[in-house]
Design a protein around this motif. Structure first.
Motif, mmCIF file in Angstrom:
data_model
loop_
_atom_site.group_PDB
_atom_site.id
_atom_site.type_symbol
_atom_site.label_atom_id
_atom_site.label_comp_id
_atom_site.label_asym_id
_atom_site.label_seq_id
_atom_site.Cartn_x
_atom_site.Cartn_y
_atom_site.Cartn_z
ATOM 1 N N SER A 9 52.383 9.777 34.817
ATOM 2 C CA SER A 9 52.071 9.127 33.552
ATOM 3 C C SER A 9 52.012 10.243 32.467
ATOM 4 N N LEU A 12 55.483 11.229 31.222
ATOM 5 C CA LEU A 12 56.443 9.974 30.572
ATOM 6 C C LEU A 12 55.792 9.521 29.276
ATOM 7 N N LYS A 13 54.360 9.708 28.951
ATOM 8 C CA LYS A 13 53.786 8.942 27.967
ATOM 9 C C LYS A 13 54.409 9.294 26.668
ATOM 10 N N ALA A 56 62.873 6.367 29.899
ATOM 11 C CA ALA A 56 61.456 6.080 29.443
ATOM 12 C C ALA A 56 61.874 4.476 28.887
ATOM 13 N N PRO A 57 61.004 3.717 29.034
ATOM 14 C CA PRO A 57 61.009 2.154 28.462
ATOM 15 C C PRO A 57 60.506 2.410 27.050
ATOM 16 N N ALA A 58 61.061 1.230 26.444
ATOM 17 C CA ALA A 58 60.558 1.303 24.825
ATOM 18 C C ALA A 58 59.221 0.979 24.727
ATOM 19 N N ASN A 59 58.420 0.410 25.612
ATOM 20 C CA ASN A 59 57.008 0.269 25.768
ATOM 21 C C ASN A 59 56.576 0.057 27.510
ATOM 22 N N TYR A 60 55.284 0.550 27.446
ATOM 23 C CA TYR A 60 54.916 0.766 28.937
ATOM 24 C C TYR A 60 53.744 -0.549 29.477
ATOM 25 N N GLY A 61 54.384 -1.887 28.688
ATOM 26 C CA GLY A 61 53.347 -2.921 28.889
ATOM 27 C C GLY A 61 53.567 -3.527 30.418
ATOM 28 N N ALA A 62 52.376 -3.898 30.938
ATOM 29 C CA ALA A 62 52.449 -4.562 32.157
ATOM 30 C C ALA A 62 53.530 -5.697 32.619
ATOM 31 N N TYR A 63 54.050 -5.527 33.914
ATOM 32 C CA TYR A 63 54.962 -6.493 34.372
ATOM 33 C C TYR A 63 54.787 -6.810 35.735
ATOM 34 N N ILE A 64 55.274 -8.097 35.920
ATOM 35 C CA ILE A 64 55.288 -8.310 37.537
ATOM 36 C C ILE A 64 56.652 -8.563 37.951
ATOM 37 N N LEU A 65 57.028 -8.686 39.017
ATOM 38 C CA LEU A 65 58.289 -8.962 39.639
ATOM 39 C C LEU A 65 58.541 -10.272 39.977
#
Lengths: 65, 162
Positions: A9, A12-13, A56-65
């Motif tokens: 964390s 990468l942040k 590294a993604p464009a943002n670190y928003g939450a996600y579900i699969l």
């Protein structure tokens, strides 16, 4: 119960939307770039024999699969 | 094999918990051995995924012409179609490629199918690890510390030889 983790964390942040090569032992960033080929080449040139590649993604928003 | 969960950053502006600064994810490194050298790549284990999905940039590194792939459509929780492809029929897909590799994860070696998605970051299949490692890995051989505790908690990479 405390779960033992590998902490990426903090590493990468500070990076967004770019490829990273990490030192496999320290997990510190050793190279960055827009293409994985370039990032790996840079890391190998720095003497990191088996860098850990990730993006590294464009943002670190939450996600579900 | 047992692995440790990996902590990834969270977007505090899009998180319901003010004190949450990271998310634990079932991410492991796998290792590619190619002519130019060796590198590891972080993959997200999703035991419910139908396929293994890699970022197209990794396919490029392996010498795979990702853009020659056949276009397929995948669906996620959003219900929106997300395009993917494989190599069996050449179309002007700009997204994905499909191929079989021998994957060796000691002590098990299996033939496994991969899809490569060039736009994976756009469709946000996963954050931090640009891979969904599918049902085979989740079912057969990968556990996470404190979930399936063993005495051996070393962080061993899997190996994919091309």
């Amino acid at each position: 119960m405390k779960i033992k983790t590998v902490d990426l964390s903090k590493t990468l942040k500070n990076y967004k939307n770019e490829w990273l090569a990490l030192n496999p032992d320290s997990l510190k960033v050793v190279a960055t770039g827009n293409k994985p080929k370039d990032v790996l080449k840079l890391a190998w040139e720095k003497g990191i024999l088996s860098p850990v590649l990730t993006k590294a993604p464009a943002n670190y928003g939450a996600y579900i699969l | 094999m047992n692995f440790r969960y990996q902590k990834f950053p969270v977007d505090k502006n899009n998180c319901p918990f003010s004190n949450k600064s990271s998310s634990l994810r079932t991410v492991i490194p796998i290792t590619f051995e190619i002519n130019k050298g060796t590198f590891s790549y972080l993959v997200l284990i999703d035991s419910g995924a139908d396929y293994c999905l890699f970022h197209g940039g990794v396919g490029d590194n392996l010498g795979i012409k990702v853009k020659e792939g056949k276009q397929l459509v995948f669906y996620g929780t959003s219900g929106e179609p997300q395009k993917c492809g494989n190599k069996e029929n050449k179309l002007n897909s700009e997204i994905v490629f499909f191929l079989r590799y021998n994957l060796s994860i000691a002590p098990i070696a299996q033939r496994i199918e991969y899809f490569f998605a060039e736009e994976m970051m756009t469709v946000r299949f996963c954050l931090g690890a640009q891979v969904i490692f599918g049902e085979w890995a989740g079912r057969e051989c990968v556990g996470f510390e404190n979930q399936f505790p063993t005495r051996d908690n070393r962080f061993n990479p899997c190996t994919l030889r091309t």
